[in-house]
Scaffold this motif. Structure first.
Motif, PDB file in Angstrom:
ATOM      1  N   ILE A 165       0.815  -1.226   0.000  1.00 23.31           N
ATOM      2  CA  ILE A 165       0.000   0.000   0.000  1.00 23.31           C
ATOM      3  C   ILE A 165       0.845   1.272   0.000  1.00 23.31           C
ATOM      4  CG2 ILE A 165      -1.963  -1.184   1.061  1.00 23.31           C
ATOM      5  CD1 ILE A 165      -1.165   0.047   3.723  1.00 23.31           C
ATOM      6  N   SER A 166       2.151   1.149   0.285  1.00 22.28           N
ATOM      7  CA  SER A 166       3.018   2.348   0.237  1.00 22.28           C
ATOM      8  C   SER A 166       4.472   1.919   0.146  1.00 22.28           C
ATOM      9  CB  SER A 166       2.801   3.239   1.478  1.00 22.28           C
ATOM     10  OG  SER A 166       3.261   2.590   2.657  1.00 22.28           O
ATOM     11  N   GLY A 167       5.311   2.908  -0.250  1.00 24.52           N
ATOM     12  CA  GLY A 167       6.751   2.664  -0.337  1.00 24.52           C
ATOM     13  C   GLY A 167       7.174   2.040  -1.644  1.00 24.52           C
ATOM     14  N   THR A 196      -1.188  -4.535   8.875  1.00 16.21           N
ATOM     15  CA  THR A 196      -0.052  -4.092   8.056  1.00 16.21           C
ATOM     16  C   THR A 196       1.251  -4.507   8.703  1.00 16.21           C
ATOM     17  OG1 THR A 196      -0.007  -1.936   9.150  1.00 16.21           O
ATOM     18  CG2 THR A 196      -1.304  -2.101   7.102  1.00 16.21           C
ATOM     19  N   THR A 197       2.256  -4.578   7.848  1.00 17.13           N
ATOM     20  CA  THR A 197       3.621  -4.826   8.297  1.00 17.13           C
ATOM     21  C   THR A 197       4.551  -4.033   7.395  1.00 17.13           C
ATOM     22  OG1 THR A 197       5.224  -6.522   8.877  1.00 17.13           O
ATOM     23  CG2 THR A 197       4.020  -6.827   6.828  1.00 17.13           C
ATOM     24  N   THR A 198       5.792  -3.800   7.885  1.00 21.70           N
ATOM     25  CA  THR A 198       6.786  -3.038   7.119  1.00 21.70           C
ATOM     26  C   THR A 198       7.854  -3.987   6.618  1.00 21.70           C
ATOM     27  OG1 THR A 198       6.393  -1.041   8.421  1.00 21.70           O
ATOM     28  CG2 THR A 198       8.464  -1.169   7.186  1.00 21.70           C
ATOM     29  N   VAL A 199       8.154  -3.832   5.362  1.00 24.15           N
ATOM     30  CA  VAL A 199       9.225  -4.603   4.755  1.00 24.15           C
ATOM     31  C   VAL A 199      10.332  -3.626   4.380  1.00 24.15           C
ATOM     32  CG1 VAL A 199       9.880  -6.157   2.913  1.00 24.15           C
ATOM     33  CG2 VAL A 199       7.580  -6.303   3.900  1.00 24.15           C
ATOM     34  N   SER A 254      11.226   1.146   2.055  1.00 28.36           N
ATOM     35  CA  SER A 254      10.392   0.755   3.199  1.00 28.36           C
ATOM     36  C   SER A 254       8.974   0.572   2.671  1.00 28.36           C
ATOM     37  CB  SER A 254      10.434   1.829   4.292  1.00 28.36           C
ATOM     38  OG  SER A 254       9.625   1.428   5.384  1.00 28.36           O
ATOM     39  N   LEU A 255       8.663  -0.711   2.470  1.00 29.24           N
ATOM     40  CA  LEU A 255       7.346  -1.035   1.911  1.00 29.24           C
ATOM     41  C   LEU A 255       6.350  -1.307   3.026  1.00 29.24           C
ATOM     42  CD1 LEU A 255       8.406  -3.554  -0.903  1.00 29.24           C
ATOM     43  CD2 LEU A 255       8.207  -1.048  -1.045  1.00 29.24           C
ATOM     44  N   SER A 315      -5.440  -8.453   4.194  1.00 28.65           N
ATOM     45  CA  SER A 315      -6.885  -8.255   4.368  1.00 28.65           C
ATOM     46  C   SER A 315      -7.581  -9.583   4.099  1.00 28.65           C
ATOM     47  CB  SER A 315      -7.407  -7.168   3.424  1.00 28.65           C
ATOM     48  OG  SER A 315      -7.205  -7.543   2.078  1.00 28.65           O
ATOM     49  N   ASP A 316      -8.644  -9.877   4.893  1.00 28.69           N
ATOM     50  CA  ASP A 316      -9.422 -11.094   4.624  1.00 28.69           C
ATOM     51  C   ASP A 316     -10.483 -10.801   3.588  1.00 28.69           C
ATOM     52  OD1 ASP A 316     -11.571  -9.861   5.954  1.00 28.69           O
ATOM     53  OD2 ASP A 316     -10.981 -10.721   7.894  1.00 28.69           O
ATOM     54  N   ARG A 317     -11.241 -11.851   3.273  1.00 30.06           N
ATOM     55  CA  ARG A 317     -12.225 -11.693   2.209  1.00 30.06           C
ATOM     56  C   ARG A 317     -13.645 -11.677   2.737  1.00 30.06           C
ATOM     57  NH1 ARG A 317     -11.131 -15.621  -2.660  1.00 30.06           N
ATOM     58  NH2 ARG A 317     -12.455 -14.030  -3.660  1.00 30.06           N
TER      59      ARG A 317
END
Length: 757
Positions: free
Chosen positions: A564-566, A612-615, A596-597, A602-604
């Motif tokens: 969603i970002s990065g 969220t998590t940061t990679v 930094s991603l 998300s479930d269905r």
């Protein structure tokens, strides 16, 4: 020749029809006289045994012959025994008188050859019937006659041999033998004759009529048509004539005039309609009398034979009964009372069940007893409507009568069936179901009836006090909160018990599946993922995989991933299902060394939940940049004859965007310094080490190389930038085009020499 007339005696029996001729003068007298073949002799009349014979002679010679009883005998002279031959010269006629002596040449003769006599029967022993007489033409002893019976006497007759009296030797019985034929013989000792006597025994009424049977019995079918012949009697009277003529009469016991007896033939005819069911037999006394007043009586029985003219009748038009369903096979249900007015096989009955028993659960025997053949089950069938048929056993199938009746059988209930569950064994309930909600309704049926079918419900082992059940209605309610993530399903054992005595019960396991509610976020296993990767990593290379778990299930627990970002330039992409992050575009640490991603899970669910998590992705440097001089070419003005040496006259600076050793530069003076006037430090300081003389050389062009220290890149270039420096002592330096030289370095072979191009 003259034949004398004389009297002669001849020992022959002379018959008038024979020729008697004789003449034998040479013999003296006649011995035997035989008429010669060639002599014509004619008889005269026979009177008192004297025969007058006229002899005519017409042959020359002849022999004397006499034909007696067709026997030819030559005349023989008594003295000489010679045959007399008398020559015949002429014909002589002479009358001769012959006196004959009697010989037994005549049989006794009856007056007639056949005699018919009629003798009354019952003549006693020794009774004389008649005297027989036979006449014998001979005389004396030749005329004595003896009588005998040659045949036919049958020991019943005898004849006196002398008198000829015919005598009955025993009592004659016309009924035993009515005719005799006797052959009677009269014999004079040498000859005989026979006579046939036919004796007819005349009747005397000495017998009474006799019936051919001691008792007469006739079988008459009851459906015999009036006028039909139904029997015949026969009486025999050995007498004859009127004495043997029999007349039949019924003397008594036929008041109804049911039968007519022919008085002459003895034949009975039926006069009225019979009915076996009214009267089964008739007994008549019959009188048989002859014309002489003799009579006898006999019993005549008429047995009326039953004709199948009556159907079998049930005592009731229909039957109804009830019985317990658990009666064992062989138990009696009903006994039918059936009557048939007929008799014998016409009244013998056969029973059968023609409908209502398709499964063959009942049986009816030859006595009309209805019984159970197979076990009954009220729950399978509680009511039977049987059609029972009975027919008589008349010999002719077409004449049999049939009757039917309806039998209603009601089965009474026995508590032999436990309750049987019909409700589903699986139910679903959302995990957020409120307390006291009806989860499901247990339902069981009991095919029994009455109290045997009333059912109560209980839970065998309540689990965690989460559920309860209504005793009567079987409604299972929620009494505790559910959490599918803690317990996903429950198995409830529901017991259904009927109210029978004794009671029967059954149980079923109902699985309660707790349906998921999207009440859990898909949580990442790590809040931070760190990745170091070479900047030269190829596109499509997997870098790392993020993983998130969702305690929910189904679509609520299905996790999808996204960045969603990065990832502004989309250098990376993530597999939405697996969470694998891969390189999407070429990387360049020199442009961007760090990413930094922010990755979202998300479930269905219908209302998705996220996490969220940061990679963190750090790009590791690769020696992919060539050092570059920023101010090339350099132009330096150096005065000649400087006094203080060595002197720094220039600082060269090259740029390498690589990092570490890949970006650490070393400078070399590689050209234009043949006189050794200059030196260059590794850091890029150019020193003048000798005094310059402009008049000797006014310009120097130096070639300086900048090289990095990269060594960890396979088959990477170690790049050097060569610059030409133009020196003049006072003037403006000449600008020359830079020359680039690329030196190749083999990583794993340090002995390889540098190759300068």
């Amino acid at each position: 020749m003259a034949v004398g007339v004389g009297s002669y005696s001849a020992p022959f029996s002379i018959h008038a029809q024979h020729l008697v001729c004789g003449y034998a003068p040479s013999c003296g007298k006649f011995d035997t006289v035989v008429a010669p073949q060639k002599m014509l002799c004619r008889f005269g009349e026979v009177k008192q045994k004297k025969v007058v014979v006229i002899v005519e002679e017409y042959g020359k010679q002849y022999g004397l012959q006499l034909n007696v009883h067709k026997t030819k005998t030559m005349a023989v002279c008594r003295n000489s025994g010679k045959t007399c031959n008398i020559p015949v010269n002429d014909t002589v006629k002479q009358q001769v008188e012959i006196t004959l002596q009697d010989i037994n040449d005549n049989p006794p003769v009856f007056p007639t050859d056949m005699l018919d006599l009629t003798v009354e029967e019952n003549i006693g022993d020794g009774s004389k019937i008649m005297q027989l007489t036979a006449m014998d033409a001979d005389e004396g002893a030749n005329a004595l006659v003896t009588y005998t019976i040659i045949s036919g006497a049958d020991d019943s007759f005898h004849i006196d041999p002398e008198s000829g009296d015919l005598i009955a030797t025993k009592r004659l019985d016309r009924e035993r033998r009515s005719k005799y034929s006797l052959l009677v013989r009269a014999d004079d000792g040498l000859q005989s004759s026979d006579m046939r006597i036919n004796i007819t025994i005349s009747d005397v009424n000495d017998h009474i009529p006799k019936f051919s049977k001691p008792v007469y019995s006739f079988d008459v079918p009851e459906d015999t048509t009036p006028g039909s012949l139904v029997g015949a009697i026969l009486a025999i009277d050995d007498d004859s004539g009127v004495n043997g003529e029999i007349t039949y009469t019924v003397s008594e016991d036929d008041e109804d005039g049911m039968f007519f007896l022919n008085p002459v033939t003895g034949v009975f005819n039926l006069t009225r309609i019979l009915d076996y069911e009214v009267q089964q037999y008739y007994i008549l006394t019959v009188h048989a009398g002859d014309g002489g007043g003799q009579f006898t009586t006999i019993r005549v029985y008429f047995n009326i034979l039953d004709v199948n003219d009556n159907p079998p009748l049930f005592s009731m038009p229909s039957y109804s009964t009830s019985l317990m369903e658990n009666l064992p096979p062989g138990s009696t249900i009903l006994s039918f009372n059936v009557t048939d007015a007929d008799d014998g096989s016409n009244s013998q009955l056969s029973y059968s069940i023609t409908s209502g028993d398709s499964l063959g659960q009942f049986n009816i025997d030859k006595n009309g007893v209805l019984s159970i053949k197979q076990p009954l089950d009220r729950e399978s069938q509680s009511f039977y409507s049987l059609v029972v048929q009975v027919h008589d056993m008349a010999t002719l199938l077409a004449s049999r009568y049939t009757s039917t009746t309806q039998v209603s059988i009601i089965l009474l209930d026995v508590n032999d069936n436990p309750p049987s569950f019909i409700s589903p064994k699986l139910t679903y309930i959302p995990e957020n179901t409120p307390i006291d909600t009806i989860v499901f309704r247990a339902q069981a049926t009991d095919p029994d009836s009455g109290p045997n079918s009333y059912i109560e419900y209980t839970l065998l082992r309540p689990l965690g006090n989460k559920f309860s059940i209504g005793t009567i209605d079987g409604e299972v309610r929620l009494i505790g909160e559910l959490d599918r993530e803690a317990v996903a399903n429950y198995t409830l054992t529901v017991v259904a018990t009927d109210k029978g005595q004794p009671c029967l019960s059954s149980s079923t396991d109902v699985v309660v599946i707790v349906l998921d509610i999207n009440d859990n976020n898909p949580l990442f296993a790590q809040k931070l993922y760190k990745v170091e990767v070479g900047e030269n990593t190829l596109t499509g290379t997997d870098l790392t995989q993020v993983f998130a778990t969702d305690g929910d299930e189904g679509t609520n627990g299905q996790v999808r991933y996204s960045i969603i970002s990065g990832n502004t330039n989309n250098e990376f992409r993530i597999d939405s299902v697996t969470g694998m992050i891969t390189v999407a575009k070429p990387l360049d640490r020199e442009k961007k060394p760090f990413y930094s991603l922010t990755v979202q899970s998300s479930d269905r669910g219908s209302s998705p939940r996220t996490d969220t998590t940061t990679v963190s992705i750090v790009l590791m440097d690769v020696n992919d940049f060539i050092p570059t001089f920023e101010l090339s070419p350099y132009s330096v003005n150096v005065p000649e004859n400087l006094g203080t040496l060595p002197k720094v006259i220039l600082q060269v600076v090259a740029r390498d965007d690589d990092q570490g050793l890949n970006g650490k530069l070393t400078y070399l003076l590689v050209g234009g310094n043949e006189a050794g006037a200059f030196t260059l430090s590794a850091s890029g300081e150019l020193h003048l080490v000798q005094t310059l003389d402009r008049e000797a050389k006014e310009r120097y062009i130096l070639l300086i190389t900048a090289a990095d220290s990269g060594t960890n890149s396979p088959k990477f270039l170690r790049s050097c930038e060569h610059r030409e420096l133009v020196f003049s002592q006072w003037g403006v330096p000449e600008v020359l085009e830079p020359h680039r030289h690329t030196q190749h370095l083999a990583r794993f072979n340090p002995k390889v020499p540098f190759v300068l191009n």
